[in-house]
Design an enzyme around this catalytic site. Structure first.
Site, PDB file in Angstrom:
ATOM      1  N   HIS A 237     -28.010  52.009 -12.662  1.00 32.71           N
ATOM      2  CA  HIS A 237     -27.644  53.151 -13.495  1.00 32.71           C
ATOM      3  C   HIS A 237     -27.159  52.741 -14.877  1.00 32.71           C
ATOM      4  O   HIS A 237     -27.282  53.525 -15.820  1.00 32.71           O
ATOM      5  CB  HIS A 237     -26.577  53.996 -12.794  1.00 32.71           C
ATOM      6  CG  HIS A 237     -27.127  54.895 -11.737  1.00 32.71           C
ATOM      7  ND1 HIS A 237     -27.381  54.462 -10.449  1.00 32.71           N
ATOM      8  CD2 HIS A 237     -27.494  56.195 -11.773  1.00 32.71           C
ATOM      9  CE1 HIS A 237     -27.880  55.472  -9.742  1.00 32.71           C
ATOM     10  NE2 HIS A 237     -27.961  56.525 -10.518  1.00 32.71           N
ATOM     11  N   GLY A 238     -26.581  51.575 -15.010  1.00 34.57           N
ATOM     12  CA  GLY A 238     -26.128  51.195 -16.332  1.00 34.57           C
ATOM     13  C   GLY A 238     -25.456  49.846 -16.370  1.00 34.57           C
ATOM     14  O   GLY A 238     -24.950  49.353 -15.361  1.00 34.57           O
TER      15      GLY A 238
END
Length: 482
Positions: free
Chosen positions: A326-327
């Protein structure tokens, strides 16, 4: 080009009309139209990153063919790892290089060492995580002899680049989408109307729920040191509805749009906030990613066949990797770690498969046990979302600490006075979601027993709510950043 933009409102009907009325019903021509329409759609963000998308598509297409033609296992393995290595290399450079280099420098400084670093200054290519995973699943399936490589480049490129799913999923599989691309499609009025209905509901989720919640959530998170505990608590709740409305709204628009072209995409959400435990939540949230990690990471690691230790280890691995997907921030890793912790009781006691049915199926209301389980699961999820939304670990702990120190303000009526209209909209939204929870999306079957005129008035009412209460500031979808 955003789904919630005037540009897309013009783009979609033009492509739709050309697709059905200017191609003579020939699916080969339709596929060419879809490919160039998808490239145009993506180029509206960045023409230079369109070249990266095309390169990635060509790489996986040719390595797939080379694996099939390989004379030896070594040769096949070489082409496989070339594709995987280059794809993950691009993902690593664009998405994770700065994270690793700054984390290294911070670690060195803790040891009293000074490290000269140079970060890369460029934007993250939109959708890179999604189209990279499309390609990875394709080459892995060829390498494992699950599928044969696609020889028609146009068909394969449409599988990767089909514009409804290109920038934020769902993450498709070749076994599901390619056969549809390679087959003639016939226009079906009922399917097209169903697609429009799902687009309508997706727009409601995005511009009415998500984008209005974003105003309050951003105010809370961006100035958390100067807010009351009650305001921060409400901000966390609003972010939970923001990210759900934003991402599931995108998925609804994507699935509805694909249906206009006679194509069915994988379902990505199944009313996750009505889940009775965290395991059920992850079967209902971002389904295409959860199943991707299950099939291509969890099961190859041994799944749940090796006893308790292996189940625990593999569960933590997929949640940590999911968080990192996700990041590039420790907050996402913490978010994944928390979800792994929350799911542990059901893993250890083998209760992770007990809630496979729809909650309160065939009934209007849940019983007390179901309701309590839904509320507990929801607030565990909200707690984890704080880490997902926070700028840093320090920010997340400060945010949670401020709520804890001023917990009594959560009960204050004043806390909710400035956002009462939005709370009313959320309650309306969740009521409709509850009523339609046994369907593919909330309004898929609502009103089908009503007279047609009444049903269309219901759709008109949703449209009016979008018009009068929607936030039309062209806010990007959250998952474009992933």
């Amino acid at each position: 080009m955003l789904f919630n933009s005037v540009e897309f409102a013009l783009f979609l009907p033009v492509v739709f009309l050309l697709y059905w009325f200017a191609t003579g019903g020939k699916y080969r021509i339709q596929n060419i139209l879809l490919l160039f329409s998808s490239y145009y759609f993506y180029s509206c963000w960045s023409k230079k990153f369109l070249l990266l998308l095309i390169f990635s598509t060509l790489l996986d297409y040719f390595t797939g063919l080379k694996m099939a033609d390989a004379k030896t296992g070594k040769e096949k393995t070489f082409w496989f790892w070339l594709s995987v290595g280059v794809n993950l290399g691009f993902l690593g450079i664009f998405k994770y290089y700065n994270f690793f280099i700054t984390s290294f420098a911070e670690g060195a400084s803790q040891l009293g060492l000074h490290a000269e670093i140079s970060t890369l200054q460029f934007l993250l290519p939109v959708g890179i995580s999604f189209y990279t995973f499309h390609g990875l699943s394709y080459v892995i399936d060829i390498y494992k002899d699950r599928i044969k490589p696609e020889k028609n480049f146009i068909d394969y490129a449409v599988f990767v680049c089909f514009f409804p799913l290109l920038v934020a999923g769902p993450i498709e599989r070749a076994t599901h989408l390619l056969p549809q691309i390679k087959s003639p499609r016939v226009f079906q009025y009922s399917k097209a109307v169903d697609g429009l209905r799902q687009i309508l509901w997706g727009l409601f989720k995005k511009v009415v729920i998500a984008d209005n919640c974003a105003v309050f959530a951003n105010a809370a998170f961006n100035d958390s040191t100067n807010q009351s505990g009650g305001t921060l608590f409400l901000g966390a709740l609003f972010f939970a509805f923001q990210i759900y409305g934003d991402f599931s709204g995108y998925s609804d628009i994507a699935l509805g749009t694909a249906r206009l072209f006679g194509i069915e995409l994988l379902r990505n959400f199944a009313f996750p906030y009505f889940s009775r435990d965290i395991a059920e939540f992850w079967r209902r949230w971002h389904i295409s990613l959860s199943t991707w990690f299950k099939d291509y990471l969890y099961i190859p690691l041994g799944g749940s066949k090796g006893g308790t230790w292996m189940r625990v280890r593999n569960t933590f691995i997929i949640f940590l990797v999911s968080g990192f997907w996700h990041g590039a921030n420790w907050t996402f890793i913490a978010w994944g770690f928390l979800n792994a912790l929350f799911i542990m009781p059901s893993i250890l006691f083998s209760t992770n498969r007990i809630n496979l049915n729809i909650v309160a199926q065939g009934r209007h209301l849940p019983d007390l046990k179901e309701f309590s389980s839904i509320v507990l699961t929801f607030f565990l999820t909200v707690f984890a979302w704080i880490f997902f939304r926070a700028d840093s670990m320090a920010h997340a702990f400060q945010y949670i600490g401020s709520i804890w120190k001023d917990a009594m303000s959560i009960l204050s009526v004043q806390t909710y006075s400035s956002s009462k209209y939005l709370i009313a909209l959320i309650l309306l939204f969740m009521g409709i979601e509850w009523a339609g929870r046994e369907n593919q999306y909330a309004i898929a079957r609502i009103g089908f027993s009503w007279p047609r005129i009444l049903r269309w008035k219901f759709y008109l009412l949703i449209g009016l709510v979008i018009f009068f209460y929607g936030n039309f500031n062209k806010t990007e979808f959250i998952y474009f950043a992933f």
